[in-house]
Design a protein around this motif. Structure first.
Motif, mmCIF file in Angstrom:
data_model
loop_
_atom_site.group_PDB
_atom_site.id
_atom_site.type_symbol
_atom_site.label_atom_id
_atom_site.label_comp_id
_atom_site.label_asym_id
_atom_site.label_seq_id
_atom_site.Cartn_x
_atom_site.Cartn_y
_atom_site.Cartn_z
ATOM 1 N N GLN A 156 0.863 -1.180 0.000
ATOM 2 C CA GLN A 156 0.000 0.000 0.000
ATOM 3 C C GLN A 156 0.898 1.228 0.000
ATOM 4 O O GLN A 156 1.747 1.371 0.875
ATOM 5 N N PHE A 157 0.730 2.086 -0.984
ATOM 6 C CA PHE A 157 1.452 3.350 -0.970
ATOM 7 C C PHE A 157 0.813 4.225 0.104
ATOM 8 O O PHE A 157 -0.405 4.200 0.272
ATOM 9 N N ALA A 204 6.287 -0.456 -19.867
ATOM 10 C CA ALA A 204 4.963 -0.469 -20.500
ATOM 11 C C ALA A 204 3.911 0.142 -19.577
ATOM 12 O O ALA A 204 2.968 0.781 -20.058
ATOM 13 N N PHE A 205 4.090 -0.004 -18.265
ATOM 14 C CA PHE A 205 3.107 0.558 -17.340
ATOM 15 C C PHE A 205 3.140 2.086 -17.353
ATOM 16 O O PHE A 205 2.133 2.729 -17.095
ATOM 17 N N ARG A 239 -0.001 4.195 -18.801
ATOM 18 C CA ARG A 239 -0.534 4.959 -17.664
ATOM 19 C C ARG A 239 -1.320 4.063 -16.699
ATOM 20 O O ARG A 239 -2.332 4.464 -16.151
ATOM 21 N N GLN A 240 -0.798 2.867 -16.487
ATOM 22 C CA GLN A 240 -1.455 1.914 -15.592
ATOM 23 C C GLN A 240 -0.690 1.810 -14.277
ATOM 24 O O GLN A 240 -0.306 0.724 -13.864
ATOM 25 N N LEU A 278 12.405 7.437 -9.506
ATOM 26 C CA LEU A 278 12.236 6.142 -8.846
ATOM 27 C C LEU A 278 10.870 6.041 -8.155
ATOM 28 O O LEU A 278 10.305 4.955 -8.054
ATOM 29 N N GLU A 279 10.313 7.172 -7.725
ATOM 30 C CA GLU A 279 8.961 7.156 -7.151
ATOM 31 C C GLU A 279 7.956 6.615 -8.175
ATOM 32 O O GLU A 279 6.985 5.956 -7.809
ATOM 33 N N ARG A 280 8.193 6.904 -9.429
ATOM 34 C CA ARG A 280 7.318 6.419 -10.488
ATOM 35 C C ARG A 280 7.697 4.998 -10.906
ATOM 36 O O ARG A 280 6.840 4.148 -11.100
ATOM 37 N N VAL A 281 9.001 4.737 -11.037
ATOM 38 C CA VAL A 281 9.456 3.400 -11.441
ATOM 39 C C VAL A 281 8.982 2.348 -10.433
ATOM 40 O O VAL A 281 8.551 1.263 -10.820
ATOM 41 N N LEU A 282 9.023 2.671 -9.148
ATOM 42 C CA LEU A 282 8.486 1.742 -8.154
ATOM 43 C C LEU A 282 7.010 1.489 -8.440
ATOM 44 O O LEU A 282 6.532 0.355 -8.334
ATOM 45 N N GLY A 283 6.288 2.532 -8.832
ATOM 46 C CA GLY A 283 4.885 2.366 -9.217
ATOM 47 C C GLY A 283 4.727 1.443 -10.415
ATOM 48 O O GLY A 283 3.874 0.556 -10.414
ATOM 49 N N PHE A 284 5.564 1.617 -11.447
ATOM 50 C CA PHE A 284 5.492 0.729 -12.617
ATOM 51 C C PHE A 284 5.693 -0.714 -12.172
ATOM 52 O O PHE A 284 4.962 -1.618 -12.567
ATOM 53 N N MET A 285 6.739 -0.916 -11.356
ATOM 54 C CA MET A 285 7.109 -2.267 -10.936
ATOM 55 C C MET A 285 6.020 -2.896 -10.067
ATOM 56 O O MET A 285 5.662 -4.064 -10.253
ATOM 57 N N ALA A 286 5.515 -2.128 -9.122
ATOM 58 C CA ALA A 286 4.517 -2.655 -8.195
ATOM 59 C C ALA A 286 3.211 -2.977 -8.916
ATOM 60 O O ALA A 286 2.630 -4.050 -8.718
ATOM 61 N N PHE A 287 2.739 -2.074 -9.793
ATOM 62 C CA PHE A 287 1.486 -2.307 -10.502
ATOM 63 C C PHE A 287 1.622 -3.420 -11.536
ATOM 64 O O PHE A 287 0.646 -4.099 -11.846
#
Length: 176
Positions: free
Chosen positions: A63-64, A95-96, A100-101, A142-151
């Motif tokens: 959970q963010f 790709a995420f 925009r996923q 990295l705040e966004r890349v973590l989002g790509f990876m997690a989603f």
């Protein structure tokens, strides 16, 4: 400034990392993964203060704590590629962003299970340690890349307190 030498710390381990200065946002995850002191961790910044009891029970894998709007996403695009390039699933992770996923993880602050962090580590999360060292824009990316990876691993990830700027408006500016 208080140090751990003059504080009574219970069930606490102080880690001084002189090799990875400038990587602070990611170090909580790194040491949680390396030391495995418990099954679930709350990763926060040293500038965040908990002023009352909070139930940090994990709902799902991760959970963010906060997210943010996408106003600066394109400005940081070169860093997404740089951070993801050494990762084994680079194209799938990026790709995420293009689809925009995802949501960004403000300050990389979250509640996360050790099992889910194992998956992110397997995907190459800690390969970013050297790339973000002392580089503010890379750490923001990295705040966004973590989002790509997690989603990519779990599209059902929730955000506990919503968008950080709205949260601040509601809770800090208004005092509520």
């Amino acid at each position: 400034f208080p140090s751990h030498d003059n504080m009574n710390l219970v069930n606490c381990r102080v880690v001084y990392d002189t090799e990875r200065k400038g990587c602070g946002e990611l170090l909580g995850y790194y040491y949680f993964h390396q030391l495995r002191p418990f099954e679930t961790a709350v990763i926060i910044h040293d500038s965040v203060f908990i002023q009352k009891r909070i139930d940090f029970s994990l709902r799902g894998n991760m959970q963010f704590l906060w997210t943010f709007n996408s106003a600066w996403d394109t400005e940081l695009e070169q860093y997404y590629h740089e951070l993801c390039r050494p990762m084994p699933q680079c194209e799938e992770i990026l790709a995420f962003y293009y689809l925009r996923q995802f949501r960004g993880c403000f300050g990389l602050m979250s509640v996360i299970s050790s099992a889910f962090l194992d998956l992110l580590a397997e995907d190459g999360l800690f390969l970013a340690l050297e790339q973000i060292k002392g580089r503010r824009d890379a750490r923001s990316a990295l705040e966004r890349v973590l989002g790509f990876m997690a989603f990519r691993r779990d599209p059902t990830i929730q955000v506990r307190w919503g968008e950080i700027h709205s949260y601040m408006q509601r809770h800090i500016v208004t005092g509520k």
